[in-house]
Design a protein around this motif. Sequence first.
Motif, mmCIF file in Angstrom:
data_model
loop_
_atom_site.group_PDB
_atom_site.id
_atom_site.type_symbol
_atom_site.label_atom_id
_atom_site.label_comp_id
_atom_site.label_asym_id
_atom_site.label_seq_id
_atom_site.Cartn_x
_atom_site.Cartn_y
_atom_site.Cartn_z
ATOM 1 N N ARG A 1 3.676 -8.984 4.409
ATOM 2 C CA ARG A 1 3.281 -7.576 4.390
ATOM 3 C C ARG A 1 2.227 -7.395 3.303
ATOM 4 O O ARG A 1 2.256 -8.074 2.268
ATOM 5 N N THR A 2 1.329 -6.452 3.525
ATOM 6 C CA THR A 2 0.248 -6.176 2.598
ATOM 7 C C THR A 2 0.658 -5.089 1.618
ATOM 8 O O THR A 2 1.228 -4.069 2.016
ATOM 9 N N GLU B 1 3.596 -1.907 8.437
ATOM 10 C CA GLU B 1 3.513 -2.963 9.435
ATOM 11 C C GLU B 1 3.756 -4.322 8.788
ATOM 12 O O GLU B 1 3.344 -4.569 7.657
ATOM 13 N N VAL C 1 -5.998 2.636 0.149
ATOM 14 C CA VAL C 1 -6.350 1.852 1.338
ATOM 15 C C VAL C 1 -6.745 0.426 0.969
ATOM 16 O O VAL C 1 -6.919 -0.426 1.848
ATOM 17 N N LYS C 2 -6.858 0.160 -0.315
ATOM 18 C CA LYS C 2 -7.330 -1.149 -0.758
ATOM 19 C C LYS C 2 -6.153 -2.043 -1.097
ATOM 20 O O LYS C 2 -5.288 -1.669 -1.885
ATOM 21 N N ASP D 1 -4.887 -8.323 6.077
ATOM 22 C CA ASP D 1 -5.698 -7.170 5.711
ATOM 23 C C ASP D 1 -5.808 -6.150 6.836
ATOM 24 O O ASP D 1 -6.217 -4.999 6.604
ATOM 25 N N ASP D 2 -5.463 -6.563 8.058
ATOM 26 C CA ASP D 2 -5.526 -5.617 9.189
ATOM 27 C C ASP D 2 -4.247 -4.796 9.338
ATOM 28 O O ASP D 2 -4.192 -3.873 10.155
ATOM 29 N N LEU D 3 -3.215 -5.140 8.575
ATOM 30 C CA LEU D 3 -1.953 -4.401 8.680
ATOM 31 C C LEU D 3 -2.085 -3.032 8.035
ATOM 32 O O LEU D 3 -2.808 -2.850 7.056
ATOM 33 N N LYS D 4 -1.355 -2.062 8.558
ATOM 34 C CA LYS D 4 -1.383 -0.687 8.051
ATOM 35 C C LYS D 4 0.023 -0.245 7.675
ATOM 36 O O LYS D 4 0.989 -0.552 8.378
ATOM 37 N N GLY D 5 0.127 0.519 6.601
ATOM 38 C CA GLY D 5 1.398 1.123 6.222
ATOM 39 C C GLY D 5 2.497 0.093 6.047
ATOM 40 O O GLY D 5 2.375 -0.866 5.284
ATOM 41 N N ARG E 1 -0.674 -2.256 -0.897
ATOM 42 C CA ARG E 1 -1.914 -1.484 -1.017
ATOM 43 C C ARG E 1 -1.770 -0.425 -2.098
ATOM 44 O O ARG E 1 -0.698 0.157 -2.286
#
Length: 606
Positions: free
Chosen positions: A192-193, A168, A198-199, A162-166, A195
């Motif tokens: 990888r997350t 990452e 942002v959720k 959950d801390d990963l962005k874009g 999304r």
Amino acid sequence: MSTRSKPWLWSRSFRFRLMITSVVCILVPAFITLALYNMLTKDAVKEEAVAQSRQKLQLVDGYVSNMFDYMLYIANTVQHNSEMSMILKEIAAGKEYEGENANYEQYTDRMRIINKIENMTVYGDKAYVTILLTNGTSFTNYSSADFNPNLMKEEPWFGKLDDLKGLESLWIGTTPSVFTEHSSPFQISMARTLRAGVKPYGYVVVTIMEQQVNSIFSRLAEGQETLLLDNSGVVLSHLDSERIGSSFRYGKSSDREIISSDIVNSGEGSYILTRHKQTITGWELVSLTPYKEAVFKLNSIFNRIAILQLVSFVVFLLLFIYLLGSFTRPLVRLGKMAETVKRGNLEVRSNIRGNDEIGYLGHSFDLMLEQIKRMIVEVTQTQTRKRKAELAMLQAQINPHFLFNVLNSIRMKVMRKGDLDSAEMISSLSKLLRMTIIQEKGAIPLHEELSTVTDYVKLMNMRQKEGVELKLELSPDTLMLPVPRFFLQPVIENSLIHGLSQQAGTIVITTWSAQEEFFICVADNGKGMDQPALDNFRIKMEQFDEDAGATKESRRNLSGIGITNVCERMRLAFGESFRIEVDSTQGLGTKITMTIPRQEEVIADV
């Protein structure tokens, strides 16, 4: 007085000095090269061994990076495929299937996701793909009977997603294998997350077997120990599965370079330690190569090369001495020929021929002897022609004092009787004869020669029934230039007798100058010549007939020097720089143009 003796080498022949110098110039660098070779071989072997170790590790990195790229490709496709993203978002949001076809639509959506996953992994290395949605729904390309994908949520690394962005990615590293169908005890995963804004609405996890990585080590890194380390220096992949999870004995890399090498020592001996950082994962590939084994083959290669070089050098030296002797043998022959020529024998020839410089030198030497013989003949002929031309001038001379005194007495008596025309005619004749028979000067200014020509035309006009008009168009900077005496009168006489046929007409004398030469043009408006007569006249001027110039023309011309004689005199005075051109048109006249080089010095009497 004593003379200093020359050094021993310089007292020898050129051929001997050349051979000795060449051999020395080969031997000295050869011995220096061998000495340096022994000194530098050790460093060269070390550098080559390190270079080979780097090349092997770079090759391994290429294959391992392709495998990790493949894992990223799968994650990117799941994340960016519009159809998959739409279906996954709808399912994660709790899409309700209603109506008679509800079960069929739900089944269709699930199969679409699974088919796309399987299509992504069908052509590459075996990869296990897991898609987990936040509502507990999962999609995999493997059977859930082998492993429940929701158990991944209990792993310690899952909370970091959950801390990963874009874009990452989380590279999980090596963990015990959960897939029983595969014999590998360990697996390597990345996650990888997914999304919507942002959720997060889901997660994708791609897993390969660690055995797929160490199989690359065994195929491409034979003869060296290869490892994959994480950022903490923990072993992620190794041919010995018992080493996985342990710390690397030489720690992690502190070098910022992508690839680095060093020699390390341990109780087992020296090793070439090479490290290569991966840009995709941030992990590190490491290889350990036993130094003795790495340099053994290289040392044997260098030793064989050294022996081959030594044998080749000896063979080459003997061949070089033989060929050098063969190549310089013609030079010795040329030297002997030069001694013969020095004693005065010009009939000898070297007969040395070839396409190289020595053949060219021999050919040039023979041509030089031929040219010397020709020049001796030409000089002799030139001196003979010069003496005959002078003789032709001497044949026209009489006692000047007696002739001038008589002419002056006649002129005075005529003047007393009032016949001024006759007196002027006698005066012009006196001037003309003075210029003709007095040879005190080898050259005179051009204006004096033009004055003589003017007096000559006056005499001819008194002699002929119809007068000829003489026009002078002169450039002032040409009037003081030195020219041979009496060179212009035969040209004017030719125009009067042959061009105008002693009839009325016009003769124009034009002079002009250039930087290195000046020009004199004599043009008449007489009957001219047809082309055959013009060609014959040009040949006559180019090929001077000594007998005709000295005898036949002397009977026809007042001066005793015909136009061909003039051409010969001018060439003797000015050389090949003097040129004469004749242009004529029948019925329109003839033009003779002389090109004369500037000479400020006195011209020899010719």
